[in-house]
Design a protein around this motif. Structure first.
Motif, PDB file in Angstrom:
ATOM      1  N   PRO A 114      36.990  -0.263  98.934  1.00 37.91           N
ATOM      2  CA  PRO A 114      35.702  -1.198  97.891  1.00 37.91           C
ATOM      3  C   PRO A 114      35.203  -0.260  97.448  1.00 37.91           C
ATOM      4  N   PRO A 115      34.450  -0.900  96.456  1.00 34.12           N
ATOM      5  CA  PRO A 115      33.637   0.310  95.084  1.00 34.12           C
ATOM      6  C   PRO A 115      32.226   0.341  96.031  1.00 34.12           C
ATOM      7  N   HIS A 116      32.199   1.435  95.795  1.00 30.53           N
ATOM      8  CA  HIS A 116      30.751   1.907  96.410  1.00 30.53           C
ATOM      9  C   HIS A 116      29.020   0.922  95.564  1.00 30.53           C
ATOM     10  N   LYS A 117      28.856   0.121  96.326  1.00 30.83           N
ATOM     11  CA  LYS A 117      27.650  -0.264  95.801  1.00 30.83           C
ATOM     12  C   LYS A 117      26.271   0.810  95.344  1.00 30.83           C
ATOM     13  N   LEU A 118      26.164   0.692  94.866  1.00 31.17           N
ATOM     14  CA  LEU A 118      24.771   1.417  94.055  1.00 31.17           C
ATOM     15  C   LEU A 118      23.241   1.137  94.447  1.00 31.17           C
ATOM     16  N   THR A 119      22.676   2.394  95.163  1.00 31.38           N
ATOM     17  CA  THR A 119      21.487   1.321  95.616  1.00 31.38           C
ATOM     18  C   THR A 119      20.315   2.083  94.993  1.00 31.38           C
ATOM     19  N   PRO A 120      19.187   2.002  94.000  1.00 34.01           N
ATOM     20  CA  PRO A 120      18.206   2.833  93.936  1.00 34.01           C
ATOM     21  C   PRO A 120      17.694   3.067  94.875  1.00 34.01           C
ATOM     22  N   THR A 121      16.859   4.938  94.770  1.00 31.76           N
ATOM     23  CA  THR A 121      16.113   5.477  95.541  1.00 31.76           C
ATOM     24  C   THR A 121      14.851   6.019  95.620  1.00 31.76           C
ATOM     25  N   PRO A 122      13.423   5.560  96.208  1.00 28.67           N
ATOM     26  CA  PRO A 122      12.518   5.765  95.446  1.00 28.67           C
ATOM     27  C   PRO A 122      11.845   7.931  95.386  1.00 28.67           C
ATOM     28  N   GLY A 123      12.470   7.578  93.570  1.00 31.31           N
ATOM     29  CA  GLY A 123      11.564   9.422  93.364  1.00 31.31           C
ATOM     30  C   GLY A 123      12.571   9.373  92.888  1.00 31.31           C
ATOM     31  N   TRP A 124      13.576   8.805  92.621  1.00 30.50           N
ATOM     32  CA  TRP A 124      15.212   8.987  92.266  1.00 30.50           C
ATOM     33  C   TRP A 124      14.725   8.616  90.376  1.00 30.50           C
ATOM     34  N   PRO A 125      15.980   9.350  89.406  1.00 29.50           N
ATOM     35  CA  PRO A 125      15.610   8.059  88.250  1.00 29.50           C
ATOM     36  C   PRO A 125      16.728   7.270  88.462  1.00 29.50           C
ATOM     37  N   PRO A 126      16.232   6.744  86.864  1.00 35.14           N
ATOM     38  CA  PRO A 126      17.435   5.168  87.213  1.00 35.14           C
ATOM     39  C   PRO A 126      19.193   5.562  87.466  1.00 35.14           C
ATOM     40  N   ILE A 127      19.721   4.525  87.673  1.00 37.64           N
ATOM     41  CA  ILE A 127      21.320   4.712  87.835  1.00 37.64           C
ATOM     42  C   ILE A 127      21.666   4.427  86.871  1.00 37.64           C
ATOM     43  N   ALA A 128      22.247   4.827  85.883  1.00 36.00           N
ATOM     44  CA  ALA A 128      23.407   4.327  84.871  1.00 36.00           C
ATOM     45  C   ALA A 128      24.656   3.059  85.378  1.00 36.00           C
ATOM     46  N   VAL A 129      24.512   2.283  84.716  1.00 38.20           N
ATOM     47  CA  VAL A 129      25.936   0.956  85.895  1.00 38.20           C
ATOM     48  C   VAL A 129      26.783   1.980  84.716  1.00 38.20           C
ATOM     49  N   PRO A 130      28.516   2.528  85.178  1.00 35.49           N
ATOM     50  CA  PRO A 130      29.143   2.128  85.293  1.00 35.49           C
ATOM     51  C   PRO A 130      29.512   0.965  84.332  1.00 35.49           C
ATOM     52  N   GLY A 131      30.720   1.272  82.565  1.00 40.33           N
ATOM     53  CA  GLY A 131      30.500   0.185  82.241  1.00 40.33           C
ATOM     54  C   GLY A 131      30.336  -0.391  81.756  1.00 40.33           C
ATOM     55  N   HIS A 132      28.707  -0.690  81.402  1.00 35.94           N
ATOM     56  CA  HIS A 132      27.562  -0.793  81.596  1.00 35.94           C
ATOM     57  C   HIS A 132      26.827  -0.358  80.330  1.00 35.94           C
ATOM     58  N   PRO A 133      27.354   0.163  79.189  1.00 34.83           N
ATOM     59  CA  PRO A 133      26.440   0.931  78.617  1.00 34.83           C
ATOM     60  C   PRO A 133      25.024   0.704  77.911  1.00 34.83           C
ATOM     61  N   GLY A 134      23.956   1.070  78.618  1.00 33.73           N
ATOM     62  CA  GLY A 134      22.195   1.360  78.636  1.00 33.73           C
ATOM     63  C   GLY A 134      21.606   0.115  79.435  1.00 33.73           C
ATOM     64  N   GLU A 135      22.611  -0.075  80.472  1.00 29.61           N
ATOM     65  CA  GLU A 135      22.141  -0.714  81.415  1.00 29.61           C
ATOM     66  C   GLU A 135      21.505   0.005  82.445  1.00 29.61           C
ATOM     67  N   TYR A 136      20.524   0.214  83.335  1.00 34.82           N
ATOM     68  CA  TYR A 136      20.458   0.836  84.480  1.00 34.82           C
ATOM     69  C   TYR A 136      19.670  -0.038  85.893  1.00 34.82           C
ATOM     70  N   LEU A 137      19.759   1.008  86.672  1.00 31.87           N
ATOM     71  CA  LEU A 137      19.565   0.383  88.393  1.00 31.87           C
ATOM     72  C   LEU A 137      18.048   1.248  88.655  1.00 31.87           C
ATOM     73  N   THR A 138      16.977   0.936  88.592  1.00 35.59           N
ATOM     74  CA  THR A 138      15.747   1.087  89.024  1.00 35.59           C
ATOM     75  C   THR A 138      14.746   0.436  90.286  1.00 35.59           C
ATOM     76  N   MET A 139      14.556   1.323  91.111  1.00 33.95           N
ATOM     77  CA  MET A 139      13.327   1.226  92.103  1.00 33.95           C
ATOM     78  C   MET A 139      12.349   0.176  92.033  1.00 33.95           C
ATOM     79  N   GLU A 140      12.708  -1.225  92.145  1.00 32.22           N
ATOM     80  CA  GLU A 140      11.118  -1.974  91.719  1.00 32.22           C
ATOM     81  C   GLU A 140      10.287  -1.855  92.816  1.00 32.22           C
ATOM     82  N   ILE A 141       9.374  -1.042  92.585  1.00 29.01           N
ATOM     83  CA  ILE A 141       7.943  -0.973  93.435  1.00 29.01           C
ATOM     84  C   ILE A 141       6.881  -1.550  93.181  1.00 29.01           C
ATOM     85  N   SER A 142       6.417  -3.315  94.035  1.00 26.37           N
ATOM     86  CA  SER A 142       5.656  -3.930  94.212  1.00 26.37           C
ATOM     87  C   SER A 142       4.003  -3.120  94.655  1.00 26.37           C
ATOM     88  N   ALA A 143       3.152  -3.991  94.283  1.00 22.78           N
ATOM     89  CA  ALA A 143       1.617  -2.662  94.242  1.00 22.78           C
ATOM     90  C   ALA A 143       1.013  -4.017  94.965  1.00 22.78           C
TER      91      ALA A 143
END
Length: 143
Positions: A114-143
């Motif tokens: 099965p395809p790998h599920k992309l998970t953003p990690t704190p402190g790492w840059p946004p992850i480009a979503v394959p096949g979707h130019p301009g879309e990124y996964l980012t870590m949501e930090i609540s204050a």
């Protein structure tokens, strides 16, 4: 000439086999074999060096022995391939991929896991979503 007795030769038919004597039920392999014999006889060649040998390489390019040695090599290759695909090596052939399987593997339509599920990690840059130019996964930090 080296190795004459160690290798298969085009049969010496003493002029008895001609292409017009091909049996009606002859397969493509039998026809090409008979054609090679007829060519050798037509060129009146009885001895020739092994294809790819130093002796073969040193022959003038217009020497009919060059052609006959090449015919012999082609016929030996055809017989080798015929033996491989005759069913005697079915187990080995089952390991080979079909052309459709190779294409599917290259185009990514045939997944082995099965395809790998992309998970953003704190402190790492946004992850480009394959096949979707301009879309990124980012870590949501609540204050």
């Amino acid at each position: 000439m080296t190795g004459r007795s160690a290798r298969t030769r085009l049969a010496d038919t003493a002029g008895r086999v001609r292409l017009h004597t091909v049996p009606p039920d002859a397969g493509a392999g039998q026809v090409t074999y008979l054609r090679a014999i007829a060519q050798r006889e037509a060129l009146r060649v009885d001895e020739w060096p092994e294809y790819g040998s130093v002796e073969w390489l040193q022959l003038p390019s217009d020497d009919p022995r060059v052609y006959v040695a090449t015919l012999e090599a082609a016929e030996l290759h055809r017989m080798h391939v015929e033996r491989i695909y005759s069913g005697a090596h079915t187990q080995a052939l089952n390991v080979l991929q079909t052309a459709a399987e190779v294409r599917a593997a290259h185009t990514g339509t045939m997944r082995t896991r099965p395809p790998h599920k992309l998970t953003p990690t704190p402190g790492w840059p946004p992850i480009a979503v394959p096949g979707h130019p301009g879309e990124y996964l980012t870590m949501e930090i609540s204050a």
